[in-house]
Design an enzyme around this catalytic site. Structure first.
Site, short mmCIF file in Angstrom:
data_model
loop_
_atom_site.label_atom_id
_atom_site.label_comp_id
_atom_site.label_asym_id
_atom_site.label_seq_id
_atom_site.Cartn_x
_atom_site.Cartn_y
_atom_site.Cartn_z
N ARG A 73 2.52 -16.59 -44.49
CA ARG A 73 3.00 -16.78 -43.12
C ARG A 73 3.54 -15.50 -42.51
O ARG A 73 3.57 -15.33 -41.31
CB ARG A 73 4.12 -17.84 -43.08
N ASP A 113 9.23 -24.32 -69.46
CA ASP A 113 8.82 -22.98 -69.04
C ASP A 113 8.03 -22.25 -70.12
O ASP A 113 7.15 -21.44 -69.81
CB ASP A 113 10.08 -22.17 -68.67
N GLU A 160 13.37 -13.66 -75.24
CA GLU A 160 13.52 -12.69 -74.13
C GLU A 160 14.94 -12.15 -74.17
O GLU A 160 15.88 -12.90 -74.47
CB GLU A 160 13.31 -13.40 -72.80
N LYS A 201 16.32 -17.32 -73.74
CA LYS A 201 16.66 -16.20 -72.86
C LYS A 201 17.95 -15.57 -73.34
O LYS A 201 18.75 -16.21 -74.01
CB LYS A 201 16.81 -16.69 -71.43
N ASP A 258 -2.73 -19.75 -68.03
CA ASP A 258 -1.58 -19.52 -68.90
C ASP A 258 -1.74 -18.07 -69.33
O ASP A 258 -2.56 -17.76 -70.20
CB ASP A 258 -1.64 -20.46 -70.12
N HIS A 259 -0.97 -17.19 -68.69
CA HIS A 259 -1.28 -15.76 -68.86
C HIS A 259 -1.13 -15.30 -70.31
O HIS A 259 -1.70 -14.30 -70.71
CB HIS A 259 -0.43 -14.90 -67.91
N HIS A 285 2.84 -21.80 -73.10
CA HIS A 285 2.53 -20.62 -73.93
C HIS A 285 2.60 -20.92 -75.43
O HIS A 285 1.69 -20.61 -76.19
CB HIS A 285 3.51 -19.48 -73.66
N LYS A 329 -3.44 -12.30 -73.29
CA LYS A 329 -2.89 -11.15 -74.01
C LYS A 329 -3.81 -10.76 -75.16
O LYS A 329 -4.33 -11.64 -75.87
CB LYS A 329 -1.48 -11.47 -74.55
N LYS A 351 0.94 -21.49 -63.24
CA LYS A 351 1.90 -22.38 -63.90
C LYS A 351 3.11 -22.54 -63.00
O LYS A 351 3.36 -21.64 -62.20
CB LYS A 351 2.26 -21.84 -65.27
N LYS A 393 13.79 -8.76 -77.37
CA LYS A 393 12.60 -9.32 -76.73
C LYS A 393 11.44 -9.22 -77.72
O LYS A 393 11.10 -8.11 -78.14
CB LYS A 393 12.28 -8.48 -75.48
P1 NAP Z 1 7.18 -15.98 -54.32
O1 NAP Z 1 7.43 -14.53 -54.51
O2 NAP Z 1 8.29 -16.85 -53.88
O3 NAP Z 1 5.98 -16.11 -53.29
C1 NAP Z 1 5.66 -17.31 -52.69
C2 NAP Z 1 4.48 -17.09 -51.78
O4 NAP Z 1 4.21 -18.32 -51.14
C3 NAP Z 1 4.72 -16.05 -50.70
O5 NAP Z 1 3.60 -15.24 -50.59
C4 NAP Z 1 4.89 -16.91 -49.45
O6 NAP Z 1 4.38 -16.22 -48.34
C5 NAP Z 1 3.97 -18.07 -49.77
N1 NAP Z 1 4.30 -19.25 -48.98
C6 NAP Z 1 5.44 -19.97 -49.02
N2 NAP Z 1 5.35 -20.99 -48.14
C7 NAP Z 1 4.14 -20.89 -47.54
C8 NAP Z 1 3.47 -21.63 -46.54
N3 NAP Z 1 4.02 -22.72 -45.98
N4 NAP Z 1 2.24 -21.24 -46.17
C9 NAP Z 1 1.67 -20.15 -46.72
N5 NAP Z 1 2.24 -19.41 -47.68
C10 NAP Z 1 3.47 -19.77 -48.07
O7 NAP Z 1 6.60 -16.66 -55.64
P2 NAP Z 1 5.86 -15.96 -56.87
O8 NAP Z 1 6.89 -15.45 -57.81
O9 NAP Z 1 4.85 -15.02 -56.38
O10 NAP Z 1 5.19 -17.21 -57.60
C11 NAP Z 1 4.06 -17.85 -57.09
C12 NAP Z 1 3.51 -18.83 -58.13
O11 NAP Z 1 3.17 -18.11 -59.29
C13 NAP Z 1 4.49 -19.90 -58.58
O12 NAP Z 1 3.78 -21.06 -58.90
C14 NAP Z 1 5.09 -19.32 -59.86
O13 NAP Z 1 5.57 -20.31 -60.73
C15 NAP Z 1 3.87 -18.64 -60.42
N6 NAP Z 1 4.20 -17.55 -61.35
C16 NAP Z 1 4.84 -16.43 -60.91
C17 NAP Z 1 5.11 -15.40 -61.79
C18 NAP Z 1 5.77 -14.12 -61.33
O14 NAP Z 1 5.87 -13.20 -62.16
N7 NAP Z 1 6.22 -14.01 -60.11
C19 NAP Z 1 4.73 -15.51 -63.14
C20 NAP Z 1 4.07 -16.66 -63.55
C21 NAP Z 1 3.81 -17.67 -62.64
P3 NAP Z 1 5.09 -16.20 -46.90
O15 NAP Z 1 6.55 -16.23 -47.13
O16 NAP Z 1 4.57 -14.91 -46.33
O17 NAP Z 1 4.57 -17.39 -46.22
#
Ligand code: NAP
Length: 506
Positions: free
Chosen positions: A50, A243, A224, A348, A185-186, A248, A190, A156, A353
């Site tokens: 957005r 988690d 971790e 955690k 599942d990243h 994993h 690995k 995930k 780690k």
């Molecule tokens: P994040 O940083 O909070 O990002 C969320 C994303 O969703 C943003 O790009 C946001 O964009 C978008 N979003 C939210 N509401 C929206 C809407 N109504 N329409 C369109 N886009 C919308 O989250 P994240 O850490 O990247 O995680 C994303 C997913 O990956 C989750 O399922 C998380 O569990 C998984 N994950 C993340 C990690 C990690 O390292 N971060 C690792 C493993 C899994 P805008 O605000 O620009 O709309």
């Protein structure tokens, strides 16, 4: 597994293109694939979110992420320019059907201009609550129905429990074919985890002893040293079991325990893995307190700095009952593994780690050496270290040099660092390339996810129904609650850790 297939022209639609995962993992991974010439000639990456960005300003933020997080370091200017010419941004809201029309227009343009119809990968890097609406809207604009070319990658967590995982599977499968659904599942991407398959099934040496006749017990320990950091809000609704263990750790356990597959085909490998989950002994309610341990970190000192306990972290309920540590003892009821305990633990704010699989073999049937020769006796152990060290060690007994017959354990070590010159790819590079090629081996199938939830539901329900009266029960920078030591010590074992190497954080 389609090992050497070159990917076809590909369009990546990244839902959550402005988010943390995209910046830290997805774009650096795609850039590294580009640098190593794995990307097809024709490809496009569309960031979706957005936030208002032009293509240029979006690309600028992605470059910051690459410079900060990529394993190949700061991006080369010319290479980045070439790569980023394939990136664009579409301001869109997942809830707004009209925005999906913009996506389909973009795809149609590529289809008309490119040399062959592209593979389209919808990557769901957004909060899981958006998975259903995105899938449904993709179906409405006919961006889901080409079973050969359209794929959906689901991050995930896949469900919060068995019921929600089933519900999500039903919805996704009503829109996509299972062959289009890539549940990520990243951990499975690995190198060391993938190497489990090579290690077990490309060597004649281990398979004959890989069973209850020779193996005494197995440990999988994923610890971790950090706390929940800025993910307190998310984590408090999740916990260590959801988690780490449900996905994993159980996936790694399957690789350790699976039967030899007939071939390297994705379905065959996934069938053998799901067989393990199906054979795992369900937890009876009255056994849960003997075979599981939960913990929550309190405050403490880490590297000379005072750190807060879990309940004081931002976004966490000050009376939270969420576990930040879990240890469980599993059994697998089949011929290979009957009565061999599989201990797993994760936590955690632990002292170190590390992710380690430790396989302890049974003792020699008869000891011929006098007791003074074998004071530091240690049964043979195979240790597979997934991270941070990437190694496989076989611990054997050897004679110490000298005039006396004194035995001590020594390690035969295969270390990735010393053996291969190339940098190992990040898990996301492997998985994104596989998604482009249409190889699902390292992704979880719907039934796998559900079976894993099914196994853990009694523990989740039991823990949720009984508030822990002892939380917090381990201090930061420790090895978790004492009861976790007792879980394994009562069977005569102890948790294995690798010594911290010089130069590592601790
Ligand atoms: P994040 O940083 O909070 O990002 C969320 C994303 O969703 C943003 O790009 C946001 O964009 C978008 N979003 C939210 N509401 C929206 C809407 N109504 N329409 C369109 N886009 C919308 O989250 P994240 O850490 O990247 O995680 C994303 C997913 O990956 C989750 O399922 C998380 O569990 C998984 N994950 C993340 C990690 C990690 O390292 N971060 C690792 C493993 C899994 P805008 O605000 O620009 O709309």
């Amino acid at each position: 597994m389609k090992t050497n297939v070159k990917p076809r022209p590909t369009i990546f639609m990244i839902f959550g293109g402005t988010g943390d995962l995209a910046a830290r993992k997805l774009i650096p991974a795609l850039f590294n694939l580009f640098l190593e010439k794995y990307m097809p000639k024709e490809f496009a990456i569309i960031g979706l979110g957005r936030t208002s960005y032009s293509d240029e300003s979006f690309i600028k933020t992605l470059l910051e992420g690459v410079n900060k997080y990529s394993r190949s370091g700061k991006a080369d200017k010319d290479k980045w320019k070439e790569f980023s010419s394939h990136i664009s941004y579409l301001t869109s809201d997942v809830n707004d059907e009209k925005d999906y029309k913009k996506m389909s227009d973009f795809i149609e343009k590529c289809e008309n201009e490119w040399s062959e119809p592209p593979v389209i990968i919808h990557y769901l890097a957004v909060d899981p609550k958006f998975f259903p609406i995105i899938a449904s809207n993709l179906a409405k604009v006919k961006l889901a129905d080409n079973t050969d070319r359209t794929r959906i990658v689901v991050e995930k967590p896949f469900g919060h429990d068995l019921a929600s995982a089933k519900e999500l599977n039903i919805l996704l499968k009503s829109i996509f074919d299972e062959t289009q659904i890539y549940r990520i599942d990243h951990y499975l991407g690995k190198e060391t985890v993938q190497n489990m398959l090579a290690f077990r099934f490309a060597n004649a040496l281990f398979e004959p002893i890989w069973n209850r006749n020779y193996i005494e017990h197995v440990q999988i320990s994923v610890t971790e040293d950090i706390g929940v950091e800025d993910r307190g809000g998310y984590y408090d609704g999740s916990g260590a079991l959801r988690d780490m263990v449900q996905n994993h750790i159980l996936q790694v356990l399957c690789l350790v325990a699976m039967e030899p597959p007939v071939n390297f085909d994705a379905e065959e490998i996934r069938n053998r893995k799901v067989d393990v989950l199906r054979a795992m002994r369900p937890f009876a309610n009255e056994e849960i307190r003997f075979n599981t341990v939960r913990g929550q970190y309190g405050d403490g000192w880490v590297q000379g700095e005072k750190v807060e306990g879990y309940r004081e972290e931002t976004g966490v309920d000050p009376e939270s009952n969420t576990e930040t540590f879990a240890a469980l003892k599993f059994f697998i009821d089949n011929w290979r593994w009957q009565n061999v305990p599989f201990y797993v633990r994760t936590g955690k704010r632990m002292h170190q780690k590390s992710s380690i699989i430790s396989i302890q073999f049974k003792d020699v049937p008869h000891l011929i050496f006098p007791s003074q020769s074998s004071e530091s006796w240690q049964q043979n152990r195979l240790i597979i270290s997934i991270q941070p060290e990437m190694s496989i060690r076989l611990q054997v007994q050897a004679k110490r040099p000298g005039l006396d017959m004194t035995l001590n354990p020594v390690d035969m070590v295969f270390n990735y660092d010393g053996t291969y010159e190339n940098d190992t790819p990040e898990a996301y590079e492997t998985l994104l390339l596989d998604a482009m090629k249409g190889d699902q081996t390292l992704f979880m199938r719907g039934d796998q996810v559900e079976t894993a939830w099914d196994l853990l539901m009694p523990v989740l329900e039991n823990w949720e129904s009984r508030k822990s009266i002892s939380f917090p029960n381990y201090s930061s920078d420790s090895w978790g609650p004492e009861t976790a030591e007792a879980l394994i010590a009562k069977d005569g074992f102890h948790w294995f850790t690798l010594p911290i190497k010089k130069g590592e954080k601790k």
